[in-house]
Design an enzyme around this catalytic site. Structure first.
Site, short mmCIF file in Angstrom:
data_model
loop_
_atom_site.label_atom_id
_atom_site.label_comp_id
_atom_site.label_asym_id
_atom_site.label_seq_id
_atom_site.Cartn_x
_atom_site.Cartn_y
_atom_site.Cartn_z
N ARG A 1 -114.77 38.18 -25.90
CA ARG A 1 -113.50 38.51 -25.21
C ARG A 1 -112.35 37.67 -25.77
O ARG A 1 -111.21 38.10 -25.82
CB ARG A 1 -113.63 38.34 -23.70
N TYR B 1 -94.19 57.58 -25.31
CA TYR B 1 -95.52 58.04 -24.88
C TYR B 1 -95.64 58.02 -23.35
O TYR B 1 -95.20 57.07 -22.70
CB TYR B 1 -96.55 57.12 -25.54
N ASP C 1 -93.45 50.79 -31.41
CA ASP C 1 -94.72 51.49 -31.41
C ASP C 1 -94.69 52.46 -32.60
O ASP C 1 -93.92 53.43 -32.61
CB ASP C 1 -94.89 52.24 -30.08
N LYS D 1 -105.47 57.02 -33.04
CA LYS D 1 -104.81 58.15 -33.70
C LYS D 1 -105.01 58.04 -35.21
O LYS D 1 -106.14 58.04 -35.67
CB LYS D 1 -103.32 58.17 -33.31
C1 LIG Z 1 -101.89 57.42 -27.81
C2 LIG Z 1 -100.69 56.56 -27.81
C3 LIG Z 1 -100.68 55.34 -27.12
C4 LIG Z 1 -101.86 54.89 -26.28
O1 LIG Z 1 -102.97 54.64 -27.06
P1 LIG Z 1 -104.48 54.77 -26.49
O2 LIG Z 1 -105.30 54.33 -27.65
O3 LIG Z 1 -104.68 56.20 -26.12
O4 LIG Z 1 -104.57 53.86 -25.32
C5 LIG Z 1 -99.54 54.55 -27.19
N1 LIG Z 1 -98.45 54.95 -27.89
C6 LIG Z 1 -98.43 56.11 -28.56
C7 LIG Z 1 -97.20 56.49 -29.32
C8 LIG Z 1 -99.54 56.96 -28.54
O5 LIG Z 1 -99.49 58.14 -29.19
#
Ligand SMILES: *Cc1c(COP(=O)(O)O)cnc(C)c1O
Length: 405
Positions: free
Chosen positions: A71, A127, A199, A224
């Site tokens: 952790r 998001y 992000d 992603k």
């Molecule tokens: C999917 C996504 C997230 C969240 O990610 P997870 O791995 O699903 O928790 C955050 N920001 C963007 C732009 C995303 O597409």
């Protein structure tokens, strides 16, 4: 294990391109034998804890920077985070159990630090999970949020308040793919003494490296494009080690570290990321231009198109305009018909996988919003969102044509 370990037998020379670095980064495991031989792939340390030789070793590990418990830290997970940091041109990286764990930890650690909780100014069109975090959970911890369109710099600047501590933008908005000028927002953050969080999930280091444009922290959902195969959940935050220190402490307390096997899979995915992204972006630009010519398509949203409102910014800022496309069809019935008729595109959430995906934002990702709020964000019933995969582009084109016929 370190990506920059000088003793690694194969490391690309400084100045090598992103695809070269991506296949080589964090590639080899630690030395195994007396001649420096190593496994050719990164080692998977699927362990919860670490063993010490004696009392002194244990005591030193407990107060130092050593491995104690997964952790707190794990060599496979740390190696993956360093690999992303290297590709982003960042000093350090921290991996998380999901993209949301990375975003939530960054927001709460950066806006809530110094004992005085502050405000986050976030772009519109971010998001859905992040919007929920900022409007639902974060206020309960004293972190408030405001929203303004980051692609309209004057409006974004005007929304900065006396308690604002953090600016949060996404490199491509969801689902209309607006493109904020990162260099301009970065300059604004510096001038106002704010922490700038980007992000970059939709763009990856293949398309833009926000640290070089003034970002303090870059976060990604690894789930992603970076892992790319739809089989891993993970997140990462990169930046200066000092900026990440409060995130590291909070990650340990919240328990959001990444699982070692997920990190290992993500590291494998990272190797082919430049190749996948190149194909996906090229196909997306071809399909966006093709879709514009089809009857029944009212509007195509993709930054490659000259009529996209941020086409000029995208051309300067992004190495390629991304592989997400949103399509405006006549109405909800047309969108549902398209969704039901499409064959190669998979009807599923998420994005950035090797397979092409389709969603209907008004009833799916943005279904929780009121109709007025959706209208304000430009998401009506006729909108469908496509994530372009690596299939043969001729097959994707034929599928889109038959579904729209
Ligand atoms: C999917 C996504 C997230 C969240 O990610 P997870 O791995 O699903 O928790 C955050 N920001 C963007 C732009 C995303 O597409």
């Amino acid at each position: 294990m370190a990506a920059d370990d000088p003793a690694r037998p194969s490391s690309p020379p400084p100045g090598s391109g992103l695809a070269t670095r991506a296949v080589h980064v964090a590639r080899e495991g630690a030395p195994l034998g007396p001649h420096g031989e190593r496994p050719a792939t990164a080692a998977l340390y699927q362990t919860a804890n670490y063993v010490y030789a004696d009392a002194e070793g244990a005591a030193r590990a407990a107060v130092g920077d050593s491995y104690i418990y997964t952790r707190h830290g794990n060599p496979t997970v740390d190696g993956f985070a360093r690999a992303v940091a290297e590709l982003e041109g960042a000093e350090a990286g921290l991996a998380f159990a999901s993209g949301m764990a990375a975003v939530a930890t960054a927001i709460l650690a950066l806006a809530g630090q110094d004992g005085r909780a502050g405000e986050v100014l976030a772009s519109e069109g971010i998001y859905g999970g992040t919007t929920e975090l900022l409007t639902g959970l974060a206020p309960r911890f004293g972190v408030e949020a405001r929203f303004a369109p980051a692609w309209d710099l004057a409006a974004f600047e005007a929304a900065i308040g006396p308690r604002t501590k953090v600016l949060l933008v996404e490199t491509l908005s969801n689902p209309l793919l607006r493109v904020p000028d990162l260099r301009a927002v970065g300059a604004l953050a510096r001038a106002r003494g704010l922490t700038f969080v980007v992000d970059s999930t939709f763009t990856t280091p293949c398309l833009v490296r926000p640290i070089s444009l003034g970002a303090d922290v870059v976060v990604h959902s690894i789930s992603k494009y970076i892992s790319g195969h739809g089989d891993v959940l993970g997140g990462v935050a990169v930046g200066r080690a000092g900026v990440l220190a409060p995130l590291r402490a909070m990650r340990t307390s919240l328990g959001g570290n990444m699982d070692p096997f997920a990190a290992w899979l993500a590291l494998r995915g990272l190797r082919t990321m430049p190749l996948r992204l190149a194909r996906q972006c090229e196909s997306a630009a071809l399909l966006a231009a093709m879709l514009e010519t089809l009857p029944g398509v009212r509007r195509v949203h993709h930054p490659s198109l000259p009529r996209h409102p941020d086409h000029a910014v995208a051309r300067v800022q992004l190495a390629a305009p991304g592989a997400m496309i949103s399509l405006q069809l006549a109405d909800g019935a047309a969108a549902r018909r398209f969704y039901d008729r499409i064959r190669i595109f998979t009807r599923a959430a998420s994005l950035g996988e090797v397979v092409s995906l389709v969603t209907h934002p008004a009833t799916f990702s943005h279904g929780g919003l009121s109709a007025e709020e959706r209208a304000r964000l430009g998401i009506d019933e006729g909108l469908v969102r496509l994530s372009i995969g690596i299939e043969d582009v001729a097959d994707l084109e034929a599928d889109l044509r038959q579904a729209l016929a």
